[in-house]
Design a protein around this motif. Structure first.
Motif, PDB file in Angstrom:
ATOM      1  N   GLY A 179      16.491   7.038  -1.727  1.00 60.29           N
ATOM      2  CA  GLY A 179      16.819   7.708  -0.477  1.00 60.29           C
ATOM      3  C   GLY A 179      16.638   9.226  -0.530  1.00 60.29           C
ATOM      4  O   GLY A 179      17.405   9.964   0.076  1.00 60.29           O
ATOM      5  N   TYR A 180      15.629   9.681  -1.265  1.00 61.60           N
ATOM      6  CA  TYR A 180      15.431  11.121  -1.383  1.00 61.60           C
ATOM      7  C   TYR A 180      14.555  11.667  -0.259  1.00 61.60           C
ATOM      8  O   TYR A 180      13.646  10.995   0.218  1.00 61.60           O
ATOM      9  CB  TYR A 180      14.763  11.463  -2.713  1.00 61.60           C
ATOM     10  CG  TYR A 180      15.650  11.255  -3.910  1.00 61.60           C
ATOM     11  CD1 TYR A 180      17.047  11.275  -3.771  1.00 61.60           C
ATOM     12  CD2 TYR A 180      15.116  11.050  -5.171  1.00 61.60           C
ATOM     13  CE1 TYR A 180      17.854  11.082  -4.873  1.00 61.60           C
ATOM     14  CE2 TYR A 180      15.917  10.848  -6.269  1.00 61.60           C
ATOM     15  CZ  TYR A 180      17.301  10.860  -6.117  1.00 61.60           C
ATOM     16  OH  TYR A 180      18.095  10.673  -7.196  1.00 61.60           O
ATOM     17  N   ALA A 181      14.832  12.909   0.117  1.00 60.29           N
ATOM     18  CA  ALA A 181      13.994  13.600   1.091  1.00 60.29           C
ATOM     19  C   ALA A 181      13.585  14.934   0.482  1.00 60.29           C
ATOM     20  O   ALA A 181      14.163  15.379  -0.519  1.00 60.29           O
ATOM     21  CB  ALA A 181      14.759  13.819   2.384  1.00 60.29           C
ATOM     22  N   VAL A 182      12.596  15.556   1.079  1.00 56.60           N
ATOM     23  CA  VAL A 182      12.146  16.859   0.598  1.00 56.60           C
ATOM     24  C   VAL A 182      13.325  17.836   0.655  1.00 56.60           C
ATOM     25  O   VAL A 182      14.055  17.882   1.643  1.00 56.60           O
ATOM     26  CB  VAL A 182      10.970  17.368   1.453  1.00 56.60           C
ATOM     27  CG1 VAL A 182      10.620  18.808   1.102  1.00 56.60           C
ATOM     28  CG2 VAL A 182       9.754  16.466   1.263  1.00 56.60           C
ATOM     29  N   GLY A 183      13.525  18.588  -0.416  1.00 52.87           N
ATOM     30  CA  GLY A 183      14.621  19.544  -0.458  1.00 52.87           C
ATOM     31  C   GLY A 183      15.800  19.066  -1.296  1.00 52.87           C
ATOM     32  O   GLY A 183      16.628  19.857  -1.722  1.00 52.87           O
ATOM     33  N   ASP A 184      15.883  17.761  -1.561  1.00 55.45           N
ATOM     34  CA  ASP A 184      16.989  17.224  -2.371  1.00 55.45           C
ATOM     35  C   ASP A 184      16.871  17.731  -3.811  1.00 55.45           C
ATOM     36  O   ASP A 184      15.786  18.039  -4.289  1.00 55.45           O
ATOM     37  CB  ASP A 184      16.951  15.681  -2.380  1.00 55.45           C
ATOM     38  CG  ASP A 184      17.415  15.104  -1.065  1.00 55.45           C
ATOM     39  OD1 ASP A 184      17.798  15.890  -0.179  1.00 55.45           O
ATOM     40  OD2 ASP A 184      17.366  13.871  -0.919  1.00 55.45           O
ATOM     41  N   ARG A 185      18.043  17.797  -4.487  1.00 50.62           N
ATOM     42  CA  ARG A 185      18.028  18.220  -5.891  1.00 50.62           C
ATOM     43  C   ARG A 185      18.297  17.015  -6.782  1.00 50.62           C
ATOM     44  O   ARG A 185      19.189  16.217  -6.505  1.00 50.62           O
ATOM     45  CB  ARG A 185      19.092  19.301  -6.123  1.00 50.62           C
ATOM     46  CG  ARG A 185      18.730  20.533  -5.334  1.00 50.62           C
ATOM     47  CD  ARG A 185      19.479  21.777  -5.738  1.00 50.62           C
ATOM     48  NE  ARG A 185      18.895  22.906  -5.033  1.00 50.62           N
ATOM     49  CZ  ARG A 185      17.932  23.666  -5.542  1.00 50.62           C
ATOM     50  NH1 ARG A 185      17.484  23.444  -6.756  1.00 50.62           N
ATOM     51  NH2 ARG A 185      17.431  24.651  -4.851  1.00 50.62           N
ATOM     52  N   ILE A 186      17.469  16.859  -7.830  1.00 46.57           N
ATOM     53  CA  ILE A 186      17.659  15.712  -8.720  1.00 46.57           C
ATOM     54  C   ILE A 186      17.704  16.173 -10.166  1.00 46.57           C
ATOM     55  O   ILE A 186      17.207  17.250 -10.507  1.00 46.57           O
ATOM     56  CB  ILE A 186      16.546  14.649  -8.531  1.00 46.57           C
ATOM     57  CG1 ILE A 186      15.183  15.202  -8.974  1.00 46.57           C
ATOM     58  CG2 ILE A 186      16.472  14.190  -7.085  1.00 46.57           C
ATOM     59  CD1 ILE A 186      14.107  14.128  -8.982  1.00 46.57           C
ATOM     60  N   VAL A 187      18.306  15.344 -10.996  1.00 48.01           N
ATOM     61  CA  VAL A 187      18.471  15.675 -12.401  1.00 48.01           C
ATOM     62  C   VAL A 187      17.676  14.689 -13.246  1.00 48.01           C
ATOM     63  O   VAL A 187      17.688  13.493 -12.996  1.00 48.01           O
ATOM     64  CB  VAL A 187      19.969  15.608 -12.773  1.00 48.01           C
ATOM     65  CG1 VAL A 187      20.144  15.677 -14.287  1.00 48.01           C
ATOM     66  CG2 VAL A 187      20.732  16.736 -12.099  1.00 48.01           C
ATOM     67  N   VAL A 188      16.986  15.246 -14.214  1.00 43.69           N
ATOM     68  CA  VAL A 188      16.156  14.399 -15.079  1.00 43.69           C
ATOM     69  C   VAL A 188      16.917  14.134 -16.372  1.00 43.69           C
ATOM     70  O   VAL A 188      17.619  15.000 -16.876  1.00 43.69           O
ATOM     71  CB  VAL A 188      14.825  15.123 -15.370  1.00 43.69           C
ATOM     72  CG1 VAL A 188      14.071  14.457 -16.493  1.00 43.69           C
ATOM     73  CG2 VAL A 188      13.988  15.199 -14.100  1.00 43.69           C
ATOM     74  N   SER A 189      16.818  12.901 -16.876  1.00 41.86           N
ATOM     75  CA  SER A 189      17.532  12.619 -18.114  1.00 41.86           C
ATOM     76  C   SER A 189      16.544  12.372 -19.242  1.00 41.86           C
ATOM     77  O   SER A 189      15.389  12.021 -19.025  1.00 41.86           O
ATOM     78  CB  SER A 189      18.441  11.405 -17.939  1.00 41.86           C
ATOM     79  OG  SER A 189      17.669  10.276 -17.656  1.00 41.86           O
ATOM     80  N   HIS A 190      17.043  12.568 -20.439  1.00 43.54           N
ATOM     81  CA  HIS A 190      16.173  12.419 -21.586  1.00 43.54           C
ATOM     82  C   HIS A 190      16.024  10.942 -21.935  1.00 43.54           C
ATOM     83  O   HIS A 190      16.919  10.149 -21.752  1.00 43.54           O
ATOM     84  CB  HIS A 190      16.756  13.181 -22.782  1.00 43.54           C
ATOM     85  CG  HIS A 190      15.752  13.331 -23.875  1.00 43.54           C
ATOM     86  ND1 HIS A 190      14.663  14.174 -23.763  1.00 43.54           N
ATOM     87  CD2 HIS A 190      15.651  12.742 -25.075  1.00 43.54           C
ATOM     88  CE1 HIS A 190      13.948  14.084 -24.868  1.00 43.54           C
ATOM     89  NE2 HIS A 190      14.528  13.228 -25.680  1.00 43.54           N
ATOM     90  N   GLY A 191      14.851  10.605 -22.441  1.00 46.70           N
ATOM     91  CA  GLY A 191      14.617   9.212 -22.804  1.00 46.70           C
ATOM     92  C   GLY A 191      14.270   8.419 -21.563  1.00 46.70           C
ATOM     93  O   GLY A 191      14.263   8.931 -20.445  1.00 46.70           O
ATOM     94  N   THR A 192      13.994   7.144 -21.769  1.00 44.24           N
ATOM     95  CA  THR A 192      13.506   6.368 -20.655  1.00 44.24           C
ATOM     96  C   THR A 192      14.489   5.305 -20.182  1.00 44.24           C
ATOM     97  O   THR A 192      14.177   4.477 -19.341  1.00 44.24           O
ATOM     98  CB  THR A 192      12.177   5.690 -21.019  1.00 44.24           C
ATOM     99  OG1 THR A 192      12.341   5.029 -22.262  1.00 44.24           O
ATOM    100  CG2 THR A 192      11.066   6.695 -21.099  1.00 44.24           C
TER     101      THR A 192
END
Lengths: 419, 236, 198
Positions: free
Chosen positions: A156-169
């Motif tokens: 449910g993401y839209a342009v402008g949203d902030r997301i966090v990336v996690s390490h590993g898969t």
């Protein structure tokens, strides 16, 4: 009263068994044709995953393995390519463009791909189709991200949203790089390929989120703020793979040889089209088995047709005797039976075709959205027609057995039907 | 032997089923417009006799002259066409295709016989006339034959045998499923139409009480000799 | 100018140490199995095949008898007829621009067409001892290069491999074709001589 009408009325009299037989054939035909559709659809979707890329370069590996992790994002690379080698390759005269791919991080179960804006420019799928932005634009700032259509839809993401990336898969470890969130700047349009299921960030961003990490874990007490990171040297040390486009196709094999014989580091260059077909030939066994099974179902349905016709002969002895007494030759009776059998098969084949299109129209959007499997709905092709033709011919041939029996019996019974 | 006097003439005919059973017919004649009752017990070779006459089975020797043609010499579909041209056939029962209307059942021979079709003119009108003459009510003409009573069905079968004026009517115990009064009524109606159609009748039965209605009564034993048990073999 | 590029390509692929390791399938020298690579670009097509010499001439040592020399000459003549070996649709209008054929040894390949015991027996056969030794030491490969000029490369949708009729020892070719439509790969063999380019 024509013979045809006589045959049809006789068949109508036995409509329940006839309809069930027709349904049996229709369903088996539908099954076979839809398996064929899925098969070709899957193969095409598969072969259409990547195009326009002449070579994929990665660490020394089997071509299928390299294809799987670089394009399908299945499995992991055993090794990365050093940045020096990447630069070396990129500098070759034959190279028109090169796009790096850096894997290893994830976002809520979706792979994070570190790359350059060139990816969105050069990646092609489905016969040279370019990637398109459904919303927003390409990567610009260090902490920009572009997301695939599936990711945007599922989360449910839209342009402008902030997301966090996690390490590993793996899923779950959301706290990974929470101090350096990314801003969604673009959402890619659906492609029906693994492109839809990834999160794209700049190659430098991958370095940036790892500056305070070492050996797969955060260095104790070390938290480098975003503003300081921006000023650091974020040149990557390695990339996982690279997509390469050449100026001339003619140089493909020579360039491939150059990469495979590259002295400084063991590398592999694969031709994606060739690797795809190698991979498909592995998958193809299951695919052919599926085909064989559905073919068996058709054979079963045709055997059912023979059984039904043979069983009906007993109750039709009287009809045969009446026809014989009134001038029908044994041949006419055989023709009646074969025609009936052929008619049932034809009705079954046509109904099966109708079912197929019904299914296609109802399931196509679902298959596309759920499985990224796009099935074209077009007129039956030569192969479909061949199968339908074979079913009808087999139906007529199936009529030979009861026809022959009826022929023999009409000779033996003569006119003396008393039962 | 083939002259207009004989509707049917059999000379020195023999037929053998597999396994040695057989039927030998020394001589039999049916004259034009004659009504003959052929008496014989069940299992006495009556069916074989009828199959031979109708050209459904081919004799191993001898000749079967039907309206001037030796049916034993005809081959393939010619014998089937000849059969429907020359004979109207009535079985003991189950004469009709139950899913066809009464009138469509009557029309079946015309589908296969161009000769009878050419003699008929307006086929549906003639079929209706015959059904009416044989005592079938108009309202039943278009009903499915399966819904008719056994007596009505036999009369529809008679109409089918008569349509298009075949020279000979072959009837295989057509009254055995009917009670005595119905059997009598059936025969009376049939005979009246035979008169109009100028056809001969060869009726096979085991019922001697019908004998007085016929021009001549022939016992199968007198004209034919059974070797073995052909009925048993035929049923196998 | 364009043709000079093509010639350069031809030279680099075949000239010099042309028998370096191939990227695919050439790692194993397996009798009966060769590779067929074709690149179609603009109005040209380049074909390069690499096949164990055994497939083409029936032996892999330096020809020592007249019969062997004849066999080699015959093979060379057959290899000079690409329109028979690799028949393409007439509509494509391809004409042969250049042909290069090379016979050469490949060093250091694994031997795959029989184990040691079999070879011992071979030695006792009508093979001479010299032949046997050579057979074990070296494998040789035939490479051929063809440059075609085509009027209509889009019409190049299938290739029929008459190759298998010309060379009875040949069993299989791995085919890779690169064209504007994409990369296609597959196998052709004796029973399945037609390759459809997708």
């Amino acid at each position: 009263m024509s013979l045809m009408r006589l045959a049809l009325l006789s068949l109508w009299n036995r409509r329940l068994t006839a309809i069930l037989t027709i349904l049996g054939i229709a369903l088996s035909v539908t099954l076979f044709l839809s398996v064929e559709k899925l098969r070709t659809g899957a193969r095409e979707s598969f072969a259409n995953t990547i195009s326009g890329t002449d070579l994929i370069v990665g660490a020394r590996a089997g071509d299928v393995q390299l294809l799987l992790y670089s394009v399908f994002r299945i499995g992991n690379a055993t090794n990365n390519i050093t940045w020096e080698s990447y630069q070396d390759i990129a500098a070759r005269r034959e190279v028109d463009w090169i796009v790096p791919i850096s894997l290893g991080d994830s976002h809520r179960g979706y792979r994070v791909v570190g790359t350059t804006p060139g990816f969105f420019e050069h990646y092609r799928y489905r016969r040279d189709t370019e990637l398109r932005f459904a919303a927003g634009t390409t990567l610009d700032d260090l902490f920009d991200t572009v997301i695939g259509a599936d990711v945007a839809k599922a989360l449910g993401y839209a342009v402008g949203d902030r997301i966090v990336v996690s390490h590993g898969t793996g899923r779950g470890s959301e706290a990974g790089h929470d101090d350096k969130p990314f801003r969604v700047t673009g959402i890619l349009a659906r492609t029906g390929t693994p492109v839809d299921r990834a999160v794209y960030v700049g190659l430098e961003a991958i370095e940036a989120i790892h500056v305070d990490w070492q050996g797969g874990g955060r260095v104790e007490g070390l938290r480098i703020p975003v503003e300081r990171v921006r000023n650091m040297d974020l040149t990557p040390k390695t990339v996982t793979a690279a997509l390469v486009g050449l100026k001339s196709r003619i140089t493909t094999f020579r360039f491939q040889r150059f990469v495979n014989e590259y002295d400084a580091e063991p590398l592999t260059a694969i031709l994606p089209g060739v690797a795809l077909s190698n991979l498909w030939s592995l998958v193809g066994v299951a695919e052919r088995a599926l085909s064989a099974v559905s073919l068996m179902v058709i054979v079963t349905a045709l055997l059912g047709l023979v059984t039904t016709l043979l069983a009906s002969l007993e109750e039709r002895r009287r009809e045969m005797a009446i026809l014989r007494a009134n001038g029908a030759s044994p041949r006419t009776i055989s023709v009646l039976l074969t025609a009936e059998s052929g008619l049932i098969a034809l009705a079954g084949a046509l109904l099966g075709l109708a079912f197929l299109y019904g299914l296609l129209f109802t399931l196509q959007p679902l298959l596309d959205s759920r499985f990224g499997l796009y099935l074209k709905i077009d007129a039956p092709d030569l192969q479909d027609c061949t199968i339908l033709g074979i079913v009808v011919l087999a139906g007529i041939a199936a009529g030979f057995i009861p026809a022959w029996r009826a022929y023999r019996r009409s000779l033996a019974d003569g006119m003396s039907i008393r039962s | 032997m083939s002259n207009s006097e004989h509707a049917l003439s059999i000379r020195g005919t023999a037929f053998a089923w597999e396994g040695g059973f057989g039927l030998e017919i020394a001589a039999f004649d049916l004259h034009a417009r004659e009504r003959v009752l052929l008496l014989g017990p069940s299992g006495g070779g009556k069916s074989t006799f009828l199959n031979l006459v109708a050209g459904i089975t081919t004799p191993s020797r001898g000749q079967i002259d039907v309206l001037g043609t030796d049916i034993a010499q005809l081959r393939g579909s010619r014998v089937d066409r000849f059969r429907v041209d020359s004979f109207g056939i009535i079985f003991q029962m189950f004469n009709l295709m139950p899913w066809l209307s009464a009138i469509d059942n009557v029309l079946v021979p015309l589908r296969f016989s161009r000769l009878r079709r050419s003699r008929t003119g307006d086929a549906r009108a003639e079929a209706s006339r015959l059904l009416g003459a044989l005592g079938i009510e108009k309202t039943l003409f278009d009903q499915r034959a399966g819904t008719l009573s056994v007596g009505q069905q036999q009369r529809v079968a008679a109409a089918r045998a008569l349509i298009g004026g075949p020279g000979i009517i072959l009837a295989d115990e057509p009254t055995s499923a009917l009670d005595r009064a119905n059997a009598r009524a059936f025969l009376d109606l049939l005979f009246a139409e035979l008169e109009a159609a100028k056809a001969a009748l060869l009726m096979v039965s085991h019922d001697e009480t019908l004998a007085d209605a016929f021009d001549r009564v022939v016992r199968l034993d007198d004209i034919a000799r059974v070797t073995g048990n052909p009925e048993g073999s035929a049923a196998a | 100018m364009k043709s000079s590029i093509w010639l350069a390509v031809a030279f680099t692929t075949l000239g010099g140490v042309a028998f370096a390791e191939e990227t695919r399938h050439a790692d194993a020298h397996e009798h009966g199995h060769g590779t067929f690579q074709m690149v179609i670009e603009d109005d040209h097509a380049v074909i390069e095949i690499a096949v164990p010499a055994f497939d083409i001439i029936g032996f892999e040592h330096t020809p020592s008898t007249t019969a062997q020399r004849d066999a080699m000459a015959d093979a060379a003549a057959a290899l000079s007829r690409p329109n028979t070996l690799f028949a393409m649709p007439a509509a494509a209008g391809c004409a042969i621009g250049q042909i290069e054929i090379g016979f050469g040894a490949t060093g250091g390949h694994r031997h795959e067409h029989g184990d040691q015991d079999e070879h011992e027996e071979h030695a006792d056969d009508n093979h001479g001892k010299d032949d046997h030794e050579k057979d074990e030491e070296t494998h040789s490969e035939v490479k051929a290069f063809y440059l075609l000029a085509c009027k209509k490369t889009e019409a190049l949708n299938r290739i029929e491999f008459g190759y298998f009729d010309a060379f009875p020892e040949a069993e299989e070719l791995d085919v890779v074709i690169l064209s504007a439509a994409g990369q296609s790969a597959g196998e052709v063999d004796r029973d399945n001589k037609v390759f459809e380019i997708e």
